[in-house]
Design an enzyme around this catalytic site. Sequence first.
Site, short mmCIF file in Angstrom:
data_model
loop_
_atom_site.label_atom_id
_atom_site.label_comp_id
_atom_site.label_asym_id
_atom_site.label_seq_id
_atom_site.Cartn_x
_atom_site.Cartn_y
_atom_site.Cartn_z
N GLY A 87 -1.92 -1.50 -11.69
CA GLY A 87 -1.71 -2.84 -11.16
C GLY A 87 -1.41 -2.80 -9.67
O GLY A 87 -1.88 -1.90 -8.97
N GLU A 88 -0.67 -3.79 -9.19
CA GLU A 88 -0.30 -3.94 -7.77
C GLU A 88 -1.49 -4.32 -6.90
O GLU A 88 -1.33 -4.55 -5.70
CB GLU A 88 0.30 -2.64 -7.18
CG GLU A 88 1.50 -2.08 -7.90
CD GLU A 88 2.00 -0.76 -7.28
OE1 GLU A 88 1.43 -0.30 -6.27
OE2 GLU A 88 2.96 -0.19 -7.82
N GLY A 89 -2.69 -4.32 -7.48
CA GLY A 89 -3.91 -4.49 -6.69
C GLY A 89 -4.60 -3.16 -6.39
O GLY A 89 -5.61 -3.13 -5.69
#
Lengths: 329, 329
Positions: free
Chosen positions: B297-299
């Site tokens: 995640g987080e981009g």
Amino acid sequence: RNKKAESDMEMHLNNLTKPAGSLGRLEELAVKLAGMQGIPDVSHPAVLVFAGDHGVTEEGVSLYGQELTSLMVKNFVQGGAAINVLAKEIGASVTVTDIGVKGETPGAESKKVKNGTGNIAVEAAMSLEEAEQALNAGADTAAEAIEKGAKLIIPGDMGIGNTTVSSALIAAWTGAGVNDISGNGTGVTGTQLRLKQDVIRRAVRRISCTEPLDILAELGGLEHAAMAGAMIEAAGRKTPILVDGFIASAAALAAEKLAPLSKEYFIFGHRSAEAGHGRALEMMGGEPLLDLQLRLGEGTGAAAAYPLVSMAAAVVREMAVFSDLGIDA
Amino acid sequence: RNKKAESDMEMHLNNLTKPAGSLGRLEELAVKLAGMQGIPDVSHPAVLVFAGDHGVTEEGVSLYGQELTSLMVKNFVQGGAAINVLAKEIGASVTVTDIGVKGETPGAESKKVKNGTGNIAVEAAMSLEEAEQALNAGADTAAEAIEKGAKLIIPGDMGIGNTTVSSALIAAWTGAGVNDISGNGTGVTGTQLRLKQDVIRRAVRRISCTEPLDILAELGGLEHAAMAGAMIEAAGRKTPILVDGFIASAAALAAEKLAPLSKEYFIFGHRSAEAGHGRALEMMGGEPLLDLQLRLGEGTGAAAAYPLVSMAAAVVREMAVFSDLGIDA
């Protein structure tokens, strides 16, 4: 390959501020780079394009004529080819070496061994001496790039007819059936594809040798020999090699046959849309980073994958560890 | 979506100095960007991370406690997280917005709607007003980035418990079975995974609404709402959205449900190792660029894919055409 550095890297990865293993193949890459280099560093990537012509084009195996090879070399020199654009995107240098183009190639580095190879359907592509000369030229090109600071090399190719030649090399080395490993190249289909497959079969049946250098000389391209030489040299200097698609993998197979340890320095950039790439990858145990239906060569698939390798190196250099946040990992 | 620009781009791609179609999915990307933007330009990418907490963590669905959310926000602010490193690699700006973290987040942009959501197993995550507030906050964040020059946005997430919430949203919208779409998150297995699946089932069964905003408010996270808002805003400004993995795809599904045309601006960065991502992708017709077993995640998965999008745009801007070489295409 430094197994201690690999296991140290595995421990370091587990201390970084992320769930264990959550960066997937980037973590695998970091471990692999540690095994090659100790501390991962893939800065100043160098694209090394080798261009050569192929006598086998006289059989009509390609959509394009041999004259396109020298025109594309001009395009590389002028910076207009796909590999130039992708190299700029990744901040890579590009050297263009004429290792055997038929005709003039102004502006390219000249290490020409001869004006194109023999027609592999009926004769050897090159003599053993010529193969060695091309291997050495490729090695020199890699050595120069590494001495200038390249921490990773991307060997690339240009040569009308070279998917035919690559198929022949891969057939000879993997024992795979010609229909399974020969594909559309720049776009041949139907009758022309069957003709191409027949040409490859004739080439493979013509030879009886088993030594890697003999096979390379009989069936190879000068650019395959030069790329293999560059790979062996880079591996000897503990420098990662980002392997492009079908043509580069045929060269990688040659490098591995000639110098088995060179394989330890291969990172496979992309899975080519060209039929037969899979067999070569299987034989080397390679699992490419990308699968984007590219089938261009020049080193483009490897250049497209380079940012991932750079990210893997950056993550282990720059990410915080849990103890920085006051957490026991 | 500009269909004329798309067909013009297809023609332009066939004039470039390469065999037709040989850049595979990079060519598809160029066509898609042309449809969005006319002339592809993905410069100044902006990573927009939204962080929020989830009441459902009290059910024990995650390996980590809620307090890790604010610690990770601190890590983002200090530049030590994976997304910071990857953003630096791609030259992206990073903004970190607290949209609903439980506790203080010094250094982050504060658009806090409340201190974490309700526990979706037993109650609504947020009210309709809170969902709208988070959607608007996300839209504002995207608008600010685009006004500062970002030509592409990468919405990212942080929130312990948010794979549980994403699974619930995806189950509600795709009708998929919970066991098929809930996975290990940051690393839960065995009994804890079964508990997590049971919690998701309870949440999905608890609700009877069908309106997208109602579902988002009942089951969502504040970061999902903010990411969806950012996506809708970017699409309205004809700005490509590079969609990260499982969490971002749940948000993308919300954006599409709320504003169907926003889907035209999605580019899917990577296929998450998290079970269930595939169902969300299927529903949106998305085929990610990368499949590298990332599940952070987080981009990060979108950031890893960004260089490919940038390459697609560069190729069509910078490559030579056949007529430059004196060849009729």
